[in-house]
Design an enzyme around this catalytic site. Structure first.
Site, short mmCIF file in Angstrom:
data_model
loop_
_atom_site.label_atom_id
_atom_site.label_comp_id
_atom_site.label_asym_id
_atom_site.label_seq_id
_atom_site.Cartn_x
_atom_site.Cartn_y
_atom_site.Cartn_z
N ARG A 124 61.94 42.24 53.89
CA ARG A 124 62.36 43.78 53.61
C ARG A 124 63.48 44.04 52.98
O ARG A 124 64.81 43.54 53.76
CB ARG A 124 62.29 44.33 54.94
CG ARG A 124 62.06 45.72 54.89
CD ARG A 124 61.73 46.52 56.29
NE ARG A 124 60.49 46.54 56.53
CZ ARG A 124 60.24 46.49 58.00
NH1 ARG A 124 61.07 46.89 58.77
NH2 ARG A 124 58.94 46.46 58.25
N ARG A 193 68.41 51.11 60.79
CA ARG A 193 67.66 50.55 59.81
C ARG A 193 67.97 51.26 58.59
O ARG A 193 68.84 52.09 58.31
CB ARG A 193 66.14 50.51 60.14
CG ARG A 193 65.86 49.69 61.27
CD ARG A 193 64.34 49.30 61.53
NE ARG A 193 64.32 48.41 62.67
CZ ARG A 193 62.99 47.63 63.02
NH1 ARG A 193 61.91 48.41 62.43
NH2 ARG A 193 62.97 46.84 63.78
N LYS A 262 65.02 49.33 67.68
CA LYS A 262 65.38 50.03 66.35
C LYS A 262 65.65 51.47 66.35
O LYS A 262 65.48 52.06 67.29
CB LYS A 262 63.97 49.75 65.47
CG LYS A 262 62.70 50.70 66.20
CD LYS A 262 61.82 50.27 65.34
CE LYS A 262 60.41 50.55 66.19
NZ LYS A 262 58.97 50.01 65.20
N LYS A 264 66.11 54.63 63.48
CA LYS A 264 65.83 55.31 62.34
C LYS A 264 66.52 56.34 61.99
O LYS A 264 66.76 57.58 62.68
CB LYS A 264 64.72 55.37 62.14
CG LYS A 264 63.71 53.90 62.54
CD LYS A 264 62.28 54.18 62.30
CE LYS A 264 61.59 52.84 62.50
NZ LYS A 264 59.88 53.02 62.49
N CYS A 483 49.97 51.67 56.56
CA CYS A 483 50.81 50.57 56.67
C CYS A 483 50.34 49.30 56.14
O CYS A 483 48.99 49.68 55.92
CB CYS A 483 51.23 50.35 58.26
SG CYS A 483 49.47 49.87 59.12
N CYS A 489 50.45 41.89 58.93
CA CYS A 489 51.29 42.30 59.91
C CYS A 489 50.68 41.55 61.28
O CYS A 489 49.48 41.60 61.75
CB CYS A 489 50.98 43.77 60.28
SG CYS A 489 51.77 44.19 61.89
N CYS A 528 47.58 49.58 63.83
CA CYS A 528 47.80 49.51 65.43
C CYS A 528 48.41 50.87 65.78
O CYS A 528 49.06 51.66 64.89
CB CYS A 528 48.51 48.36 65.75
SG CYS A 528 50.31 48.31 65.66
N CYS A 532 53.67 52.68 61.89
CA CYS A 532 54.43 52.67 60.97
C CYS A 532 54.45 53.51 59.74
O CYS A 532 55.28 53.73 59.15
CB CYS A 532 54.63 51.22 60.28
SG CYS A 532 54.86 49.70 61.72
#
Ligand code: SF4
Length: 614
Positions: A124, A193, A262, A264, A483, A489, A528, A532
């Site tokens: 990424r 991120r 994470k 954001k 996603c 994934c 899931c 995302c």
């Protein structure tokens, strides 16, 4: 050891005391960084030590990793197709996930035995504000053909993803990305991120301020570890770096264990919430006066992920915390990040995001702590609220005599397939015109700085490659994102990217039949509950729950200011469109004024919606 290095710098002058213990000490002893570590609570000019909290395995791993190195240096060199679990965890901070082909997991050889996992890496690229030159875009397209699976993906956070990069090619891929002056550092992992920002290239001070802030925040919160350079790049003389040598550097924001989870950030205007501010850990809503951004509403604690098996997890919208003047917004952002660093849960990763800390504390306590870290009080938020959203697709005037063109990329996947030759078409456009591009939060691309004389030729090239212009696309398709899910994934439970186009095809037909093409209805789909593609805030959210089955959320909106509610659970994929059609008919006949589909669903509620005849 490295842990002591950081802790001693941070706490030697701190006044510490144990909870329920009035005796003060100036010493914090961390004799064993392995098993247990005292939690520190800073509040009202004092530091309190709570009962000991057990650190999660990942926390211990990060702390002992020599600033995100771990065994990556050795493992990059070996012949194995995969990384160890610990190395794969650290690898995320370098912008890559170890994955395996989910389609072939159960494949058997001629002897009837399982062939084993086919490993590869997702790589990424972190791109603040989604700003990419033509040369950088072309470099990523070259890479996807040379080292990945032949496709390039635009992510829902304005980044690029390569899929299918073999471990043995990982260093070459990361080097090539860095040679194009982009980076994968901190694209994933327990750090800040990619910083999102409205990508519209209008030549006004306001839009340029938002883009500039995204770059400034990205730089400010970039990890300082040299591990990334040592492991993946060459030194200034073009020589390989000795990865066994470790010289610690100070991580002034992150410390030895980086963030609990994470983090954001996103920046946008109230009238165009195209980066979904309320889904960010830190959303900065620009406040404009006299053609210039004077400050930002600080929104904190948004986050989409949830774990169905863990009731304690939930999607959350960010809270309006305070207002930060434009020249103070980086300092205030740092205070928010540091509060999360010091108080976020490091024992249970399921509840380690900032949203859980704020849910636990409440907004007043959180704000007080941010002010404490910032060093003074903050004003209340400006009354401005989100009023709109724009996908930036189609032709627009930039304001400097030039044009920009937003090109829809379905689910962000740049590929050539049948008559749709997006990858080749983009190559032709970028090579011929060399324009700057911007990646959008709806996984599409904006071609900037176009001379109006080139418009007809660009339209011709697009048509030649099957690329559709705005007027040829329904609003439904333009505002739909998914996603990746299967086959790449590791967390996917069921399909998303590969399933959504067919669902949109069917839904498009129904919407055309109902004459509702001008209604902006956003559909987001994920494989899931991790969320995302931000599935809990649009009009229709489809979240993978089991193979071929989804939880359907209704009642959000394209502006991203409201969480949807669960309308159906374990809904088979083939029932998604038939379930929505009666509701769309009801919306057409029963809607009040300009209310959106999500507004309508929220006003009616689940029971009334279910009562509409199928
Ligand atoms: Fe994977 Fe789930 Fe994220 Fe989709 S939402 S990319 S399936 S983790």
């Amino acid at each position: 050891m490295q842990a002591d290095f950081r802790l001693s710098r941070t706490f030697t002058s701190a006044r510490l005391f144990k909870e329920n213990d009035s005796s003060y000490t100036r010493t914090l002893v961390v004799s064993d960084y392995g098993l247990r570590f005292p939690l520190i609570f800073v509040y009202r000019n004092r530091i309190q030590m709570s009962a000991e909290q057990k650190l999660s395995k990942v926390e211990l791993l990060k702390a002992a990793s020599h600033q995100l190195r771990g065994t990556l240096g050795e493992e990059i060199q070996n012949d194995k197709p995969e990384f160890s679990d610990d190395a794969a965890t650290l690898l995320k901070h370098h912008g890559s996930y170890l994955q395996d082909d989910r389609d072939t997991r159960k494949a058997k050889g001629t002897d009837g035995k399982l062939l084993g996992k086919h490993y590869s890496c997702m790589v990424r690229t972190r791109i603040p504000g989604g700003r990419v030159t033509a040369a950088q875009f072309l470099a990523e397209l070259d890479l996807c053909e040379k080292l990945a699976n032949g496709t390039l993906r635009i992510t829902s956070r304005q980044g690029f993803q390569l899929h299918g990069v073999l471990k043995g090619d990982l260093r070459e891929a990361i080097r090539a990305i860095n040679e194009s002056k982009l980076t994968t550092l901190a694209a994933c992992g327990d750090v800040n991120r990619n910083v999102m920002a409205c990508p519209a290239p209008y030549k006004t001070k306001v839009y340029e301020q938002m883009q500039a802030l995204s770059q400034e925040l990205a730089e400010h919160f970039k990890p300082r570890t040299r591990a990334y350079y040592d492991l993946w790049l060459k030194d200034e003389n073009g020589e390989e770096v000795d990865t066994t040598e470790f010289k610690p550097v100070e991580e002034p924001i992150y410390g030895v264990r980086y963030l609990p989870r994470k983090f954001k950030m996103g920046i946008a205007l109230p009238e165009d919430n195209c980066v979904d501010l309320y889904t960010q850990d830190l959303g900065l809503m620009a406040i404009v006066e006299d053609g210039s951004i004077v400050g930002y509403n600080v929104l904190a604690g948004g986050g989409m992920g949830r774990t169905p098996s863990a009731e304690k997890t939930f999607p959350a919208l960010a809270h309006r915390i305070a207002y930060a003047a434009a020249d103070q917004v980086v300092a205030v952002s740092e205070a928010v990040v540091k509060v999360q660093r010091d108080f976020g849960n490091r024992e249970d990763r399921k509840i380690a995001r900032l949203k859980y800390l704020i849910a636990d504390w409440g907004v007043p306590k959180f704000r007080a702590m941010v002010e404490q870290y910032y060093g003074k009080g903050l004003p209340d938020p400006h009354p401005a609220e989100v009023t709109g959203v724009d996908d930036h697709i189609g032709w627009h005037e930039q304001g400097d005599g030039k044009l920009f063109l937003g090109v829809n990329i379905e689910n962000g996947r740049i590929k050539d397939e049948g008559t749709l030759q997006i990858k080749t078409g983009l190559r032709v456009l970028l090579r011929r015109f060399g324009m700057e591009t911007r990646l959008t939060a709806l996984q599409s691309v904006i071609l900037c700085n176009i001379d109006p004389h080139d418009k007809a030729e660009i339209n011709r090239i697009m048509a030649e490659h099957g690329m559709k212009n705005a007027e040829e696309l329904s609003l439904l398709r333009r505002y739909a994102i998914a996603c990746p899910a299967f086959p790449t994934c590791g967390l996917s439970i069921t399909e998303a990217e590969r399933a959504l186009p067919g669902i949109i095809d069917d839904l498009d037909q129904e919407i055309a039949r109902l004459g509702m093409q001008s209604d902006k209805i956003a559909v987001h789909m994920t494989g899931c509950p991790n969320g995302c593609a931000r599935p809990y805030t649009p009009d229709i959210g489809l979240v993978g729950k089991a193979v071929g089955k989804y939880t359907m959320f209704l009642g959000g909106n394209p502006e991203g200011t409201r969480l949807g509610f669960i309308y159906k659970d374990m809904l088979p994929m083939e029932d998604i469109v038939p379930t929505l059609v009666p509701l769309l008919i009801a919306y057409k006949t029963d809607r009040k004024g300009p209310e959106s589909f999500g507004d309508f669903c929220t006003r009616k509620g689940q029971e009334a919606l279910e009562a509409y005849p199928a």
